[in-house]
Design an enzyme around this catalytic site. Structure first.
Site, PDB file in Angstrom:
ATOM      1  N   GLU A  30       0.805  -1.053  -0.090  1.00  0.00           N
ATOM      2  CA  GLU A  30       0.297  -0.143  -0.467  1.00  0.00           C
ATOM      3  C   GLU A  30       0.915   1.621  -0.092  1.00  0.00           C
ATOM      4  O   GLU A  30       2.371   1.295  -0.108  1.00  0.00           O
ATOM      5  CB  GLU A  30      -1.000   0.188   1.228  1.00  0.00           C
ATOM      6  CG  GLU A  30      -0.650   0.145   2.241  1.00  0.00           C
ATOM      7  CD  GLU A  30      -1.171   1.067   3.239  1.00  0.00           C
ATOM      8  OE1 GLU A  30      -1.086   1.958   3.322  1.00  0.00           O
ATOM      9  OE2 GLU A  30      -0.479  -0.013   4.597  1.00  0.00           O
ATOM     10  N   LYS A 164      -3.911  -1.523  13.641  1.00  0.00           N
ATOM     11  CA  LYS A 164      -3.074  -0.477  14.855  1.00  0.00           C
ATOM     12  C   LYS A 164      -4.320  -1.034  15.996  1.00  0.00           C
ATOM     13  O   LYS A 164      -5.029  -0.815  16.616  1.00  0.00           O
ATOM     14  CB  LYS A 164      -3.445   0.893  14.273  1.00  0.00           C
ATOM     15  CG  LYS A 164      -3.003   0.848  13.059  1.00  0.00           C
ATOM     16  CD  LYS A 164      -2.445   2.085  11.805  1.00  0.00           C
ATOM     17  CE  LYS A 164      -3.368   2.000  11.452  1.00  0.00           C
ATOM     18  NZ  LYS A 164      -3.969   1.976  10.150  1.00  0.00           N
TER      19      LYS A 164
HETATM   20  N1  PSU Z   1      -1.049   0.545   9.058  1.00  0.00           N
HETATM   21  C1  PSU Z   1       0.566   1.282   9.264  1.00  0.00           C
HETATM   22  N2  PSU Z   1       0.591   2.322   8.540  1.00  0.00           N
HETATM   23  C2  PSU Z   1      -0.501   3.044   8.127  1.00  0.00           C
HETATM   24  C3  PSU Z   1      -1.937   2.653   7.782  1.00  0.00           C
HETATM   25  C4  PSU Z   1      -1.390   1.207   8.047  1.00  0.00           C
HETATM   26  O1  PSU Z   1       1.602   0.040   9.689  1.00  0.00           O
HETATM   27  O2  PSU Z   1      -0.192   4.505   7.633  1.00  0.00           O
HETATM   28  C5  PSU Z   1      -3.268   3.076   6.835  1.00  0.00           C
HETATM   29  C6  PSU Z   1      -3.293   2.197   6.301  1.00  0.00           C
HETATM   30  O3  PSU Z   1      -3.436   2.493   4.758  1.00  0.00           O
HETATM   31  C7  PSU Z   1      -4.933   1.845   6.607  1.00  0.00           C
HETATM   32  C8  PSU Z   1      -5.101   3.785   6.383  1.00  0.00           C
HETATM   33  O4  PSU Z   1      -5.764   1.433   5.687  1.00  0.00           O
HETATM   34  O5  PSU Z   1      -4.151   3.527   7.767  1.00  0.00           O
HETATM   35  C9  PSU Z   1      -6.342   3.526   7.867  1.00  0.00           C
HETATM   36  O6  PSU Z   1      -7.150   4.594   7.959  1.00  0.00           O
HETATM   37  P1  PSU Z   1      -8.028   5.093   8.876  1.00  0.00           P
HETATM   38  O7  PSU Z   1      -8.256   4.605   9.500  1.00  0.00           O
HETATM   39  O8  PSU Z   1      -8.546   6.509   8.089  1.00  0.00           O
HETATM   40  O9  PSU Z   1      -9.017   4.026   8.331  1.00  0.00           O
END
Ligand code: PSU
Ligand code: MN
Length: 309
Positions: A30, A164
């Site tokens: 990603e 996370k």
């Molecule tokens: N995992 C990481 N760093 C990140 C992310 C995931 O180690 O920056 C990102 C991914 O792209 C994930 C996003 O889809 O954070 C989630 O964001 P939100 O909570 O706004 O959906």
């Protein structure tokens, strides 16, 4: 443009298209983690390192993102650099893709948008750091990442260190269950905690080796399941962030996000950045170790899966 297949708008690089056509292994990566998750200049170094690691393992890397409105599965070095260093690179989940494409924008793709585009191109294995999920306080804010419903309708295997740890992990696991997303622990029955080796929650199923994961992918295909398989791969305890430090910073970070009244897309990047600054880079190193380890495992799964390896 009317009447065109959606697939034709997803632009697989020649390297990715050739590998897929020959049944050779490909792993998607990603770009939100590159553009919004890691600080500069480390972000570009890590993006390149992950691609190099895949190539060294005999796997074709397919970094996914939208460059100048083009949804790419597999990027040139110049495109990768543009994602990492460009000003005004948006953060795109699935719902943002049509706008980014039609307006010619540069947009980094989240887990959701990456999984979606990668699968459209025919890629079956994807590695990231930690999934998005249900935020703490979501009962009041409704803040749940679009990663979850997208994984429920995207047949791809995602290797991650759980979700996370800034999230409500218990609620996220419940949502994954409700949404019908398969979750297996890689060599563990404990659900990993992203920066931490474990989250305090258990997982029902385990896979002991890459072939076991490939077997689950085949079985899912036999059933024509349209949902993802999440392979939860924990950091070894020696490589995790100190749990006491983690809990202290998390409390501060959540309080600060609350004080600022943050909502929507900036919440996750803010919390990750707060962690990096408050831990003096220790969380960044744990995050990078997790991504590296997930990429290495994804390579082995893609090799076990691919007929033309
Ligand atoms: N995992 C990481 N760093 C990140 C992310 C995931 O180690 O920056 C990102 C991914 O792209 C994930 C996003 O889809 O954070 C989630 O964001 P939100 O909570 O706004 O959906
Ligand atoms: Mn959100």
């Amino acid at each position: 443009m009317n009447g065109r297949d959606g697939d034709e708008r997803v632009i697989a690089s020649a390297e990715v298209a050739d590998a897929l056509a020959a049944g050779r292994p490909v792993v998607a990566l990603e770009s939100t983690i590159i553009a919004h998750g890691l600080p500069r200049p480390r972000n570009l170094e890590v993006a390149r390192e992950l691609e190099d690691a895949l190539r060294a393992a005999g796997v074709v890397p397919a970094t996914v993102g939208v460059v100048g409105g083009r949804p790419l599965v597999g990027m040139s070095p110049a495109d990768l650099e543009r994602m990492a260093t460009g000003d005004g690179v948006a953060k795109a989940s699935v719902r943002d893709l049509p706008v980014a494409m039609a307006t010619g924008a540069d947009a980094a793709t989240t887990v959701a948008a990456t999984a979606y585009l990668a699968r459209r191109a025919g890629v079956r294995v994807f590695a990231t750091g930690g999934l998005g999920g249900v935020h703490r306080g979501a009962a009041g804010t409704f803040d749940e990442s679009a990663d979850l419903p997208t994984l429920a309708r995207t047949p791809i295997t995602v290797v991650c260190a759980g979700v996370k740890s800034i999230l409500d992990v218990a609620a996220t696991l419940e949502r994954l269950e409700t949404l019908g997303v398969t979750v297996v622990g890689y060599g563990t029955d404990r659900f990993p905690g992203f920066y931490l080796s474990e989250s305090g929650h258990s997982i029902d199923w385990q896979a002991g080796d890459p072939a076991a994961v490939a077997g689950m992918m085949s079985a899912a295909d036999d059933l024509d399941l349209r949902s993802a398989i999440v392979v939860a791969n924990p950091l070894p305890p020696a490589e995790q962030l100190d749990p006491a430090l983690h809990d202290r910073i998390l409390a501060e970070a959540l309080a600060e996000a609350d004080r600022r009244g943050l909502h929507g897309k900036p919440v996750t990047p803010f919390l990750l950045d707060y962690f990096q600054r408050a831990s003096q880079g220790a969380s960044l190193e744990a995050n990078i170790r997790a991504v590296r380890s997930n990429v290495a495992l994804a390579a082995r799964i893609a090799l076990a899966w691919s007929p033309g390896r």
